[in-house]
Motif scaffolding. Structure first.
Motif, PDB file in Angstrom:
ATOM      1  N   MET A   1       0.837  -1.191   0.000  1.00 18.64           N
ATOM      2  CA  MET A   1       0.000   0.000   0.000  1.00 18.64           C
ATOM      3  C   MET A   1       0.874   1.244   0.000  1.00 18.64           C
ATOM      4  N   ALA A   2       0.474   2.265  -0.763  1.00 17.69           N
ATOM      5  CA  ALA A   2       1.247   3.497  -0.861  1.00 17.69           C
ATOM      6  C   ALA A   2       1.285   4.225   0.476  1.00 17.69           C
ATOM      7  N   LEU A   3       2.398   4.913   0.715  1.00 19.27           N
ATOM      8  CA  LEU A   3       2.528   5.747   1.900  1.00 19.27           C
ATOM      9  C   LEU A   3       1.458   6.832   1.851  1.00 19.27           C
ATOM     10  N   ARG A   4       0.785   7.045   2.976  1.00 15.24           N
ATOM     11  CA  ARG A   4      -0.302   8.019   3.045  1.00 15.24           C
ATOM     12  C   ARG A   4       0.128   9.205   3.914  1.00 15.24           C
ATOM     13  N   VAL A   5       0.146  10.388   3.311  1.00 16.35           N
ATOM     14  CA  VAL A   5       0.644  11.574   4.011  1.00 16.35           C
ATOM     15  C   VAL A   5      -0.365  12.712   3.892  1.00 16.35           C
ATOM     16  N   THR A   6      -0.697  13.306   5.028  1.00 16.42           N
ATOM     17  CA  THR A   6      -1.574  14.481   5.050  1.00 16.42           C
ATOM     18  C   THR A   6      -0.749  15.710   5.390  1.00 16.42           C
ATOM     19  N   HIS A   7      -0.731  16.676   4.485  1.00 18.34           N
ATOM     20  CA  HIS A   7      -0.084  17.961   4.730  1.00 18.34           C
ATOM     21  C   HIS A   7      -1.172  18.927   5.194  1.00 18.34           C
ATOM     22  N   CYS A   8      -0.902  19.668   6.262  1.00 19.08           N
ATOM     23  CA  CYS A   8      -1.927  20.534   6.851  1.00 19.08           C
ATOM     24  C   CYS A   8      -1.288  21.504   7.836  1.00 19.08           C
ATOM     25  N   PRO A   9      -2.033  22.522   8.347  1.00 18.63           N
ATOM     26  CA  PRO A   9      -3.355  22.956   7.905  1.00 18.63           C
ATOM     27  C   PRO A   9      -3.320  24.302   7.176  1.00 18.63           C
ATOM     28  N   VAL A  10      -2.125  24.712   6.660  1.00 20.20           N
ATOM     29  CA  VAL A  10      -2.020  25.958   5.896  1.00 20.20           C
ATOM     30  C   VAL A  10      -1.146  25.716   4.667  1.00 20.20           C
ATOM     31  N   ASN A  11      -1.195  26.676   3.733  1.00 19.70           N
ATOM     32  CA  ASN A  11      -0.460  26.544   2.476  1.00 19.70           C
ATOM     33  C   ASN A  11       0.294  27.836   2.182  1.00 19.70           C
ATOM     34  N   LEU A  12       1.092  28.297   3.140  1.00 16.26           N
ATOM     35  CA  LEU A  12       1.790  29.567   2.976  1.00 16.26           C
ATOM     36  C   LEU A  12       2.794  29.490   1.833  1.00 16.26           C
ATOM     37  N   ALA A  13       2.750  30.504   0.971  1.00 15.90           N
ATOM     38  CA  ALA A  13       3.635  30.609  -0.198  1.00 15.90           C
ATOM     39  C   ALA A  13       3.522  29.411  -1.132  1.00 15.90           C
ATOM     40  N   THR A  18       2.800  22.577  -3.430  1.00 12.79           N
ATOM     41  CA  THR A  18       3.912  22.137  -4.282  1.00 12.79           C
ATOM     42  C   THR A  18       4.435  20.782  -3.828  1.00 12.79           C
ATOM     43  N   ASN A  19       4.605  20.616  -2.530  1.00  8.42           N
ATOM     44  CA  ASN A  19       5.116  19.352  -2.002  1.00  8.42           C
ATOM     45  C   ASN A  19       4.160  18.195  -2.271  1.00  8.42           C
ATOM     46  N   VAL A  20       2.890  18.426  -2.084  1.00 12.04           N
ATOM     47  CA  VAL A  20       1.896  17.368  -2.292  1.00 12.04           C
ATOM     48  C   VAL A  20       1.860  16.926  -3.755  1.00 12.04           C
ATOM     49  N   GLN A  21       1.888  17.893  -4.657  1.00 10.71           N
ATOM     50  CA  GLN A  21       1.867  17.547  -6.077  1.00 10.71           C
ATOM     51  C   GLN A  21       3.077  16.701  -6.458  1.00 10.71           C
ATOM     52  N   ALA A  22       4.229  17.059  -5.924  1.00 12.06           N
ATOM     53  CA  ALA A  22       5.449  16.323  -6.244  1.00 12.06           C
ATOM     54  C   ALA A  22       5.416  14.904  -5.661  1.00 12.06           C
ATOM     55  N   VAL A  28       3.090   8.561  -3.873  1.00  9.10           N
ATOM     56  CA  VAL A  28       2.648   8.748  -2.492  1.00  9.10           C
ATOM     57  C   VAL A  28       1.192   9.201  -2.482  1.00  9.10           C
ATOM     58  N   ASP A  29       0.401   8.642  -1.576  1.00 11.68           N
ATOM     59  CA  ASP A  29      -0.982   9.062  -1.395  1.00 11.68           C
ATOM     60  C   ASP A  29      -0.966  10.312  -0.518  1.00 11.68           C
ATOM     61  N   ALA A  30      -0.739  11.470  -1.158  1.00 12.83           N
ATOM     62  CA  ALA A  30      -0.574  12.731  -0.432  1.00 12.83           C
ATOM     63  C   ALA A  30      -1.750  13.655  -0.680  1.00 12.83           C
ATOM     64  N   ARG A  31      -2.080  14.438   0.332  1.00 14.21           N
ATOM     65  CA  ARG A  31      -3.185  15.382   0.215  1.00 14.21           C
ATOM     66  C   ARG A  31      -2.866  16.625   1.039  1.00 14.21           C
ATOM     67  N   LEU A  32      -3.429  17.760   0.635  1.00  9.73           N
ATOM     68  CA  LEU A  32      -3.288  18.996   1.395  1.00  9.73           C
ATOM     69  C   LEU A  32      -4.647  19.396   1.944  1.00  9.73           C
ATOM     70  N   VAL A  33      -4.707  19.542   3.249  1.00 12.40           N
ATOM     71  CA  VAL A  33      -5.927  19.946   3.942  1.00 12.40           C
ATOM     72  C   VAL A  33      -5.639  21.259   4.659  1.00 12.40           C
ATOM     73  N   VAL A  34      -6.449  22.287   4.408  1.00 11.57           N
ATOM     74  CA  VAL A  34      -6.193  23.595   5.010  1.00 11.57           C
ATOM     75  C   VAL A  34      -7.415  24.107   5.762  1.00 11.57           C
ATOM     76  N   PHE A  35      -7.148  24.914   6.777  1.00 11.91           N
ATOM     77  CA  PHE A  35      -8.249  25.572   7.481  1.00 11.91           C
ATOM     78  C   PHE A  35      -9.030  26.435   6.499  1.00 11.91           C
ATOM     79  N   ASN A  36      -8.291  27.234   5.705  1.00 11.32           N
ATOM     80  CA  ASN A  36      -8.884  28.095   4.674  1.00 11.32           C
ATOM     81  C   ASN A  36      -7.850  28.297   3.570  1.00 11.32           C
TER      82      ASN A  36
END
Length: 313
Positions: A1-13, A18-22, A28-36
């Motif tokens: 199973m692919a490594l699952r990574v959650t990037h959160c909770p802001v996307n400054l600059a 960028t990291n999630v797309q790469a 990698v099963d990567a996703r970006l979750v942000v407050f806003n």
């Protein structure tokens, strides 16, 4: 199973996006979750929680619902800017109990503007990341130095142009902290046109960067931001304030000379003048800057370093 990574909770600059797309390109099963989402990057998130701007209870309800959904789907939580999905006092006990790994990815003001004793929470995570050697001085523990990566395929170098009036671009995220008033004053003393890019979407900003001959990032801090990296990727000479020791550490770590022109608010006019007067020097530094970002800030190299770090958690 692919490594699952959650990037959160802001996307400054745009760093998180960028990291999630790469990572996705590497399987990698990567996703970006942000407050806003950010106003100038409204589409850069996989899940915008649309957290209420006010009301602690309403905010916590949104955050806890998201965390409860994400926890079973995540192996590693990659936290940015010293923030977590739920309060730190319960965030990390839950992650330890469920055998999830985590890291704090510091981006600048989250460590620069706080006393070191207030940053001890960083030890709760399994690893800590900073974007430069200059940032290490602000934290009371060791951290991995992971320079920000950008997708260079989106930044075609723009050939230098010889013209009568040189164009300078300055794009402050915060005018006071970047020393914008000093940049404006310096440019008044030189035969140049200054474009201050502020409050516009990233796509428009990039188009304005391309029209410039020289990039001035900031004149008050110890290291550069993503704006400098984008400028070099476009083949522009960059002028900014830099910590000399951090420059040496960077050159030693990556085996390449940092081709950025160092300045301060006090000598900016004198530093800019030779660049304004010499087309050949602007051309040389622009080419050197592009080569530098290909070696240090290419998203593929950054992803290699990040995957290595994940493997050691």
């Amino acid at each position: 199973m692919a490594l699952r990574v959650t990037h959160c909770p802001v996307n400054l600059a745009g760093v998180g996006w960028t990291n999630v797309q790469a990572l996705r390109k590497r399987g990698v099963d990567a996703r970006l979750v942000v407050f806003n989402t950010q106003p100038f990057r409204p589409d850069q998130a996989d899940w915008d929680l649309r957290r209420p701007r006010k009301g602690l209870l309403r905010q916590q309800l949104v955050q806890w619902r998201a965390f409860s959904k994400l926890l079973p789907q995540t192996d590693i939580f990659h936290f940015y800017f010293g923030l977590t999905l739920v309060p730190k006092s319960v965030q990390f006990p839950i992650l330890r109990a469920t055998r999830r790994k985590s890291l704090f990815h510091f981006l600048g003001a989250d460590i620069r503007e706080h006393p070191k004793e207030q940053l001890m929470y960083g030890l709760k995570a399994d690893a800590r990341v900073v974007g430069s050697f200059a940032a290490l001085r602000f934290i009371p523990y060791d951290a991995e130095v992971l320079p920000p990566g950008i997708d260079l395929t989106a930044y075609d170098p723009v050939p230098a142009v010889e013209r009568e009036r040189v164009r300078i671009v300055h794009a402050p995220s915060n005018k006071e902290k970047k020393g914008t008033e000093h940049v404006i004053e310096a440019c008044k003393q030189l035969p140049v046109d200054l474009d201050v890019v502020h409050g516009v979407r990233n796509e428009e900003a990039l188009e304005r960067y391309k029209q410039a001959d020289i990039v001035v990032d900031q004149v008050l801090r110890d290291w550069h931001g993503v704006f400098t990296i984008e400028g070099m990727a476009l083949g522009k000479p960059v002028v900014t304030s830099l910590d000399e020791d951090a420059v040496h550490q960077t050159e030693e770590a990556f085996g390449v000379k940092v081709p950025i022109v160092r300045t301060t608010k006090d000598d900016l006019v004198d530093v800019l003048r030779p660049l304004v007067e010499s087309f050949e020097e602007r051309k040389r530094l622009g080419e050197a800057g592009r080569a530098y970002v290909e070696e240090v800030h290419d998203i593929e190299r950054m992803t290699d370093r990040l995957l290595d770090l994940y493997g050691r958690l």
